[in-house]
Design a protein around this motif. Sequence first.
Motif, PDB file in Angstrom:
ATOM      1  N   THR A 121       1.194 -10.647   5.708  1.00  0.00           N
ATOM      2  CA  THR A 121       0.792  -9.536   4.851  1.00  0.00           C
ATOM      3  C   THR A 121       0.623  -8.301   5.726  1.00  0.00           C
ATOM      4  O   THR A 121      -0.264  -8.263   6.582  1.00  0.00           O
ATOM      5  N   PRO A 122       1.463  -7.283   5.535  1.00  0.00           N
ATOM      6  CA  PRO A 122       1.329  -6.071   6.347  1.00  0.00           C
ATOM      7  C   PRO A 122       0.174  -5.199   5.851  1.00  0.00           C
ATOM      8  O   PRO A 122      -0.031  -5.047   4.648  1.00  0.00           O
ATOM      9  N   PHE A 123      -0.571  -4.651   6.804  1.00  0.00           N
ATOM     10  CA  PHE A 123      -1.698  -3.791   6.474  1.00  0.00           C
ATOM     11  C   PHE A 123      -1.507  -2.387   7.045  1.00  0.00           C
ATOM     12  O   PHE A 123      -0.884  -2.216   8.105  1.00  0.00           O
ATOM     13  N   LYS A 124      -2.065  -1.415   6.357  1.00  0.00           N
ATOM     14  CA  LYS A 124      -2.119  -0.053   6.862  1.00  0.00           C
ATOM     15  C   LYS A 124      -3.261   0.060   7.882  1.00  0.00           C
ATOM     16  O   LYS A 124      -4.077  -0.853   8.034  1.00  0.00           O
ATOM     17  N   VAL A 166       3.602  -4.259  11.362  1.00  0.00           N
ATOM     18  CA  VAL A 166       2.976  -4.933  10.221  1.00  0.00           C
ATOM     19  C   VAL A 166       1.461  -4.759  10.202  1.00  0.00           C
ATOM     20  O   VAL A 166       0.785  -5.279   9.320  1.00  0.00           O
ATOM     21  N   GLY A 167       0.921  -4.032  11.168  1.00  0.00           N
ATOM     22  CA  GLY A 167      -0.511  -3.736  11.167  1.00  0.00           C
ATOM     23  C   GLY A 167      -1.352  -4.808  11.817  1.00  0.00           C
ATOM     24  O   GLY A 167      -0.838  -5.785  12.373  1.00  0.00           O
ATOM     25  N   ILE A 170      -3.361  -3.066   1.940  1.00  0.00           N
ATOM     26  CA  ILE A 170      -2.036  -3.679   1.992  1.00  0.00           C
ATOM     27  C   ILE A 170      -0.964  -2.602   2.018  1.00  0.00           C
ATOM     28  O   ILE A 170      -1.034  -1.616   1.274  1.00  0.00           O
ATOM     29  N   ASN A 171       0.021  -2.808   2.858  1.00  0.00           N
ATOM     30  CA  ASN A 171       1.127  -1.859   3.001  1.00  0.00           C
ATOM     31  C   ASN A 171       2.326  -2.379   2.198  1.00  0.00           C
ATOM     32  O   ASN A 171       3.154  -3.135   2.705  1.00  0.00           O
TER      33      ASN A 171
END
Length: 292
Positions: A13-16, A264-265, A21-22
């Motif tokens: 799960t990519p995060f900013k 992906v943070g 969530i991005n």
Amino acid sequence: MSLFIGSGVAIVTPFKENGDINLDKLEELLIWHIQNNTDAIIICGTTGEGSTLTDNEKKELIKTTVEIVNKKIPIIAGVGTNNTKKSLELSKFSKEVGADGLLVITPYYNKTSKNGLFEHFKTINDQVDLPIMAYNVPSRTGMNISPEMLFELSKLKNITSIKEASGNLSQAILYRKLCPNIDLYSGNDDQIVPFMSIGGKGTVTVLGNILPRIVHDITHEYINGNVKKSLDLQLKYLNFINSLFIETNPIPIKTALNLIGKNVGNFRLPLVEIDPNNLDKLKNEMKNINLL
């Protein structure tokens, strides 16, 4: 009919930077996976930090993934929790928005008895008409799906497969003997070929997040009868696979993705950045296979 054959990526799960969530990055990753022969996407699993996502975030991720992929490959929604009611709600939602299957982990922390474990799966099975992949990872949950329990679960119409991540190949062999109607998927990237050799349909992979085409090839070369080529690929990347589990998943895989520019943070607490010594080991293995 199998949920998928080959490489199902348990996607990160990519995060900013602010921790949200991005979704734009998620779309980018999903398109990349489709282009690189990933056979299925598993969303909101362990690698996706599902245990730190809110219910609304999970729903947003599942719905968005289904929409972006648009039936090009199957989408399996990670809906398992230690709360049957919550798992059922997420399962119903996943069905409504068009997911192709459900990944349901054994209840963790509160755990349960054998009867409780059966009832947990039966409740979802009876109320949501989607294929269910049971997820066995006792190192995280404190519960094991024994071959005898899987045999009982296999009598439920929607329990069609199992992601086996106990590391116990002998148990997986007993699964195959007792439950020939249940599709078997490796939950460990260092055991893909052994699982294929006992009739496994493929893998639910962490490695595939960064080497999607390679993991696809490991599975499909085996399926096509090129056993030596499949094994050679498994062994070629074995040291890198091991480095991806040098700390708690998904810390190393997200770190590796960031190192190659996928951005992906970071992680959600209690997960934190990789230890500097382990980072050096990870980088060295990435250099050895020309990822860096």
